[in-house]
Design an enzyme around this catalytic site. Structure first.
Site, short mmCIF file in Angstrom:
data_model
loop_
_atom_site.label_atom_id
_atom_site.label_comp_id
_atom_site.label_asym_id
_atom_site.label_seq_id
_atom_site.Cartn_x
_atom_site.Cartn_y
_atom_site.Cartn_z
N LYS A 195 30.60 -9.99 -5.39
CA LYS A 195 31.62 -11.26 -5.69
C LYS A 195 32.87 -10.61 -4.83
O LYS A 195 33.02 -9.71 -4.42
CB LYS A 195 31.92 -10.90 -7.17
CG LYS A 195 32.44 -12.27 -7.72
CD LYS A 195 31.54 -13.20 -8.12
CE LYS A 195 31.96 -14.43 -8.60
NZ LYS A 195 30.86 -15.29 -9.01
P1 NAD Z 1 35.98 -24.97 -10.77
O1 NAD Z 1 37.32 -24.32 -10.26
O2 NAD Z 1 35.45 -26.03 -9.99
O3 NAD Z 1 36.60 -25.65 -12.20
C1 NAD Z 1 36.98 -24.84 -13.13
C2 NAD Z 1 37.53 -25.70 -14.45
O4 NAD Z 1 37.99 -24.81 -15.40
C3 NAD Z 1 38.61 -26.70 -14.19
O5 NAD Z 1 38.23 -27.78 -14.67
C4 NAD Z 1 39.76 -25.80 -14.74
O6 NAD Z 1 40.84 -26.78 -15.09
C5 NAD Z 1 39.14 -25.35 -15.88
N1 NAD Z 1 40.25 -24.15 -16.53
C6 NAD Z 1 40.57 -23.21 -15.57
N2 NAD Z 1 41.06 -22.24 -16.64
C7 NAD Z 1 41.04 -22.90 -17.93
C8 NAD Z 1 41.28 -22.57 -19.13
N3 NAD Z 1 42.24 -21.31 -19.35
N4 NAD Z 1 41.03 -23.34 -20.35
C9 NAD Z 1 40.40 -24.24 -20.16
N5 NAD Z 1 39.80 -24.80 -18.87
C10 NAD Z 1 40.29 -23.95 -17.77
O7 NAD Z 1 35.27 -23.65 -11.08
P2 NAD Z 1 33.51 -23.94 -11.13
O8 NAD Z 1 32.98 -23.48 -10.07
O9 NAD Z 1 33.23 -24.98 -12.01
O10 NAD Z 1 33.23 -22.48 -12.19
C11 NAD Z 1 33.39 -22.60 -13.51
C12 NAD Z 1 32.89 -21.44 -14.25
O11 NAD Z 1 31.29 -21.16 -13.68
C13 NAD Z 1 33.25 -20.04 -13.64
O12 NAD Z 1 33.21 -19.00 -14.71
C14 NAD Z 1 32.34 -19.67 -12.67
O13 NAD Z 1 32.38 -18.19 -12.17
C15 NAD Z 1 31.08 -20.11 -13.13
N6 NAD Z 1 29.88 -20.46 -12.19
C16 NAD Z 1 30.19 -21.25 -11.17
C17 NAD Z 1 29.16 -21.52 -10.26
C18 NAD Z 1 29.30 -22.58 -9.13
O14 NAD Z 1 28.31 -22.87 -8.60
N7 NAD Z 1 30.36 -23.15 -9.07
C19 NAD Z 1 27.81 -20.84 -10.49
C20 NAD Z 1 27.83 -20.01 -11.34
C21 NAD Z 1 28.89 -19.72 -12.43
#
Ligand code: NAD
Length: 422
Positions: free
Chosen positions: A112
């Site tokens: 990461k």
């Molecule tokens: P992103 O940046 O596209 O979206 C994050 C979302 O969460 C946004 O809508 C933001 O406003 C919201 N957010 C941030 N802080 C917040 C809070 N305190 N309360 C409520 N909402 C909040 O990110 P993403 O890629 O969608 O990732 C989201 C989660 O999924 C993370 O934990 C990430 O590690 C995990 N994840 C992502 C992927 C991927 O392929 N993108 C894969 C596996 C896991």
């Protein structure tokens, strides 16, 4: 076992990740020395680098890349741009990637990375300069056979394109396989953008079957409306679920009759948030987690379901789109209530699985159709889900402990047969 984690502070993701790992180690009765190697065998790279901002000032940013394990293949994991990025969280998230790749049984270890910054306060040019300089800083570590970054919170296909370009310039030729989650024009895989959510949906489908819940007409709340949250909401609504609540960092919206997800996305693109969208009542993030729904998808950030609010979660299924959204105390409370938790290292494993497909396609210079990608993803997700469910049922443990048992055992086996150099 020496842990580096003295007592569990549930607000610290590293402590939580260690607790979850330790539960599996105890269940497996793993040799303590081997367990120590699996937990602590990481490489951490800390960089501090200057970037010229639009107003002419020079700012120094902190960045991290942690490779937690390479026992089963090259290190693999996302890059996050967020004000809270630090070494401790990055280590925890790298460990989660090791276990996730092992649960999905794809030939990668875990990594990461991230830069401590607030992307919402940066111009596109500043974001590009931060990305390119950070790439230069970590270039000695990354590469298609060494360590392959991907998108995570606040990074996307464009950021991956900048990383690929910078790395390729340093090598003197184009290296597509150095990152996944790239734009399709640069060798990205069809289906990668929505892959994490697609995997979340496949795992929800299997959990509904296991629980006897009809997916069509099931009610859903989604926390987070970024890559994982938006695509999860969209795909579930396309399958006939009623998405009643959605939130993001600025607040949320509720409509018992069901939100129009594409219209909500169009609003969010304009307004920068779902809060205040027309045709829905306003709710905050804590209300969203407590909605009376069949399925809750936390898809924002870690540490959202805690001992303070877990007792008020009403969903029958919690599908962890986000990494680490549930603390260990909350896990115990949800378990006592009979909630079916699909743990992060299983539920959101679709992203890294299609990243693996992308890397394979880049290596072979041969590209697959979207249907091919989704068919293979479905098969891997479904197999992983049932392997975990089977361990949970046979050992009478929860799905998280079962997923960790499967993963830790696979990595332990790889470490043992490779042996310990010198
Ligand atoms: P992103 O940046 O596209 O979206 C994050 C979302 O969460 C946004 O809508 C933001 O406003 C919201 N957010 C941030 N802080 C917040 C809070 N305190 N309360 C409520 N909402 C909040 O990110 P993403 O890629 O969608 O990732 C989201 C989660 O999924 C993370 O934990 C990430 O590690 C995990 N994840 C992502 C992927 C991927 O392929 N993108 C894969 C596996 C896991």
């Amino acid at each position: 076992m020496s842990t580096g984690v003295e007592a569990c502070d549930e607000s610290k993701l590293l402590d939580v990740a260690y607790m979850q790992f330790r539960n599996a180690v105890q269940q497996l009765a793993l040799d303590p020395g081997l367990a120590d190697v699996l937990w602590r065998g990481s490489r951490s790279y800390i960089v501090e680098f200057p970037v010229r901002m639009d107003d002419g000032r020079i700012r120094v940013f902190n960045g991290y890349r942690v490779q937690h394990s390479t026992h089963r293949g090259p290190a693999k994991g996302g890059i996050r741009f967020h004000p809270n990025v630090d070494l401790s969280d990055t280590k925890a998230l790298a460990a989660l990637m090791t276990w996730k790749c092992a649960v999905m049984n794809i030939p990668f270890g875990g990594a990461k990375g991230g830069v401590q910054c607030d992307p919402r306060a940066l111009s596109l040019g500043e974001l590009e300069r931060i990305t390119r300089r950070f790439t230069w800083e970590i270039a000695p570590l990354i590469g298609p056979e060494q360590d392959i970054p991907a998108p995570d919170v606040s990074t996307n296909a464009q950021v991956m394109a900048w990383i690929m370009d910078t790395y390729s310039i340093l090598q003197g030729y184009t290296v597509q396989g150095v990152v996944t989650g790239k734009p399709v024009e640069l060798g990205g895989s069809l289906g990668r953008e929505a892959a994490t959510a697609q995997g979340v949906v496949y795992s929800i489908r299997e959990a509904c079957l296991a629980r006897g819940i009809d997916l069509e007409g099931a009610t859903v709340a989604v926390q987070g409306f970024g890559n994982v949250g938006w695509h999860s909401a969209r795909l579930l609504s396309e399958l006939g679920c009623r998405i009643v609540g959605v939130s993001d960092v600025d607040g949320g919206v509720l409509n018992e009759k069901g939100l129009d997800i594409p219209a909500l996305k169009a609003y969010e693109r304009e307004a920068g948030t779902v809060a205040g969208a027309p045709g829905a009542a306003g709710i905050d993030n804590s209300e969203l987690l407590q909605l009376d729904v069949d399925i809750l998808v936390p898809a924002a950030i870690e540490g959202q379901i805690t001992k303070e609010n877990a007792a008020r979660v009403k969903a029958q299924i919690v599908a962890e789109g986000a990494n680490g959204p549930t603390t260990p105390s909350a896990d115990a409370i949800l378990g006592d209530k009979g909630v079916f938790v699909i743990p992060d290292i299983l539920a959101n494993g679709g992203g890294v699985t299609v990243s693996y497909f992308e890397w394979v396609q880049n290596t072979q210079k041969l590209f697959w159709q979207q249907e091919d990608v989704n068919m293979r993803l479905d098969s891997i997700m479904t197999r992983a889900f049932h392997e975990v469910l089977d361990i949970a049922q046979r050992n009478k443990v929860d799905m998280r402990t079962a997923a960790y048992m499967l993963a830790v055992q696979r990595v332990a086996r790889a470490a043992e047969v490779r042996g310990f150099f010198p």
